[in-house]
Design a protein around this motif. Structure first.
Motif, short mmCIF file in Angstrom:
data_model
loop_
_atom_site.label_atom_id
_atom_site.label_comp_id
_atom_site.label_asym_id
_atom_site.label_seq_id
_atom_site.Cartn_x
_atom_site.Cartn_y
_atom_site.Cartn_z
N SER A 1 73.01 49.91 26.10
CA SER A 1 74.23 49.02 25.75
C SER A 1 75.03 49.85 26.00
N CYS B 1 63.38 54.86 19.22
CA CYS B 1 65.10 54.77 19.58
C CYS B 1 65.07 56.72 20.12
N ARG C 1 81.12 43.16 23.77
CA ARG C 1 79.73 43.38 23.22
C ARG C 1 79.05 42.53 25.13
N GLY D 1 74.06 42.40 23.81
CA GLY D 1 73.78 43.21 22.71
C GLY D 1 72.74 43.76 22.74
N SER D 2 72.23 44.99 22.40
CA SER D 2 70.95 45.42 22.33
C SER D 2 70.46 45.22 20.99
N LYS D 3 70.93 44.31 19.72
CA LYS D 3 70.85 44.46 18.54
C LYS D 3 70.02 43.29 18.98
N TYR E 1 71.72 55.16 22.90
CA TYR E 1 72.68 56.69 23.09
C TYR E 1 72.30 57.68 23.71
N ASN F 1 68.74 57.21 15.98
CA ASN F 1 69.41 55.94 14.87
C ASN F 1 68.69 56.10 13.83
N SER G 1 78.31 49.25 23.73
CA SER G 1 78.29 49.45 22.86
C SER G 1 78.95 50.91 21.86
N LYS G 2 78.19 52.01 22.04
CA LYS G 2 78.61 53.19 22.08
C LYS G 2 78.99 54.30 23.52
N ASP H 1 64.57 52.20 23.28
CA ASP H 1 66.03 51.75 22.42
C ASP H 1 66.52 52.65 23.37
N TYR I 1 63.96 46.47 14.04
CA TYR I 1 63.20 46.21 14.56
C TYR I 1 62.02 45.84 13.50
N TYR J 1 65.80 52.99 13.03
CA TYR J 1 67.12 51.32 12.44
C TYR J 1 65.85 50.20 12.67
N1 PLP Z 1 70.48 49.86 19.10
C1 PLP Z 1 70.04 51.77 18.24
C2 PLP Z 1 69.58 51.88 18.48
C3 PLP Z 1 71.73 50.66 17.26
O1 PLP Z 1 71.87 52.18 16.91
C4 PLP Z 1 72.57 49.40 17.73
C5 PLP Z 1 73.37 49.77 17.19
O2 PLP Z 1 74.39 50.73 16.31
C6 PLP Z 1 72.41 48.69 18.32
C7 PLP Z 1 71.04 49.03 19.00
C8 PLP Z 1 73.23 47.38 18.88
O3 PLP Z 1 73.47 48.17 19.52
P1 PLP Z 1 74.48 46.30 20.40
O4 PLP Z 1 76.16 46.77 20.12
O5 PLP Z 1 74.80 46.61 21.32
O6 PLP Z 1 74.14 45.17 19.85
#
Ligand code: PLP
Length: 411
Positions: free
Chosen positions: A246, A183, A257, A107-109, A218, A187, A248-249, A215, A135, A132
């Protein structure tokens, strides 16, 4: 006596989404029959692309046979996925990467949160504002934030305001900063930077021996021409930027994940006496020590996203969300709101009318329209007076939400 990391105590007690949950629960207790549409959360609603499902099923079957079973995989990720990323995400942009410059993760989180571990605690951190929250919070935990001074934010963090006044384009900082989080598409604002704007940041980082933590979660939502998909499209970025992406989106992997981080070997950090050290080397050391890889099954699913079938399904999924985005955007514009984002991103950022604060707008939207969004101030001081809606809902709910806002919201 066991002591604690007191930096954790500097973080505000109530996490944004907990406060939102609390207000929804309170509203529901007074209105038990109200059906609420949530356009606040950043989670997706479309199922995984069929190509990924098929590939993961096959991978499960492989795990069932002794001759194809796999245990621990390489910490950095399997070559089949890394090579697909190089070939499909970067080569078409004219960006050449080596396999060991890509790190597959869960995950990028985690990656955007953990990356700060390889940097000195005295570095000055700059973030665009609103931001976001990961960070900021992870740097506060590590001791780079100092104390919280509401409403300005953490005393040691350099906030770069992004607002209507500057067209959501952050200005270069007046002071020296070392770690710069960008980013894009953004977001929460849904805005982007042009190549020329991004170039200014790359030049700044080169001149100041800083690093850009870019980041691009998106990236897949970009529709317009001059918007960079990767920071490495900008000359010189291979020396100063780390990029996060990621699935994810892009492909609905929020619950499955899988993500990746790119650290070109030329990106350097410095010892106190000025000796250059490759950040790739440090992150490799960190990952091999603390991370044991993403499951084989999930990596097979992610790799399938790059097959012709997978690409088509991903495109359909993104089109679906982006149609939602334009429904929200056009609906709000039609009602006279000032609206940003929603063109190259699944986020719509609106200016609250008549200068009302973002939590008051949250309550009004919930009470009058039974629609939930996210108060801008939850993303940083410059988010006050703004509000975020996401395009990740179902089509039906998105249309209904816009109608309810139009019919119900009394300002
Ligand atoms: N980076 C940004 C800007 C996000 O908005 C999000 C998720 O909302 C993430 C990273 C997290 O991504 P991941 O699901 O890969 O952990």
């Amino acid at each position: 006596m066991i002591t604690i990391n007191e930096n954790y105590l500097k973080l505000p007690g109530v996490y944004l989404f907990s406060e939102i949950g609390r207000r929804i629960a309170r509203f529901k207790s007074g209105n038990p029959d109200a059906d609420i549409i949530n356009l606040g959360i950043g989670d997706v609603t479309r199922p995984l692309p069929l190509a990924a499902i098929k590939s993961m099923r096959q991978a499960v079957d492989e795990m069932a046979r002794p001759e194809t079973f796999r245990g621990y995989g390489p910490e950095q990720g399997y070559d089949f996925l890394i090579n697909s990323i190089i070939e499909h995400d970067y080569r078409p942009l004219g960006v050449e990467l080596e396999a060991d410059e890509i790190f597959i993760s869960d995950g990028s989180k985690c990656d955007t949160g953990n990356i700060q571990e390889i940097f000195g605690v005295d570095n000055v951190v700059a973030v665009t504002d609103p931001v976001y929250p990961v960070y900021v919070d992870t740097n506060v935990m590590a001791g780079r934030g100092g104390n919280l001074n509401p409403p300005a934010g953490f005393e040691k963090i350099v906030y770069l305001p992004c607002n209507v006044e500057n067209g959501f384009v952050p200005r270069l900082p007046g002071c020296r900063v070392d770690m710069i989080y960008l980013c894009y598409p953004n977001n929460p604002t849904g805005t982007t930077l042009s190549k020329a704007e991004l170039k200014k940041w790359v030049d700044y980082a080169r001149e100041n021996q800083s690093v850009i933590l870019y980041d691009a979660a998106y990236e897949a939502y970009i529709r317009e021409q001059d918007v960079p998909h990767s920071i490495y499209e900008i000359e010189g970025a291979m020396e100063v930027a780390i990029e996060f992406r990621s699935f994810s989106k892009t492909a609905g992997f929020t619950g499955t994940r899988c993500a990746y981080t790119v650290i070109p070997k030329r990106v350097m950090g410095y010892t106190a006496d000025g000796k250059a050290v490759s950040l790739n080397r440090l992150w490799t050391r960190r990952q091999t020590t603390k991370f044991n890889g993403v499951s084989y099954i999930v990596q097979r699913g992610a790799a399938a996203v790059y097959s012709p079938e997978g690409k088509k399904q991903v495109r359909e999924m993104i089109d679906y969300y982006m149609t939602n985005a334009s429904i929200i955007r056009n609906g709000l514009l039609g009602m006279g709101f000032q609206v940003f984002g929603g063109i190259n991103a699944p986020y719509i950022w609106l200016k609250t009318p008549d200068g009302i604060d973002s939590w008051t707008f949250f309550d009004k939207l919930l009470n009058d329209a039974r629609v939930v969004g996210t108060p801008g101030v939850g993303f940083g001081p410059s988010g006050e007076g703004y509000f975020r809606l996401t395009a990740f809902g179902t089509r039906e709910n998105t249309i209904k939400a816009v109608e309810r806002i139009k019919d119900g919201l009394r300002l």
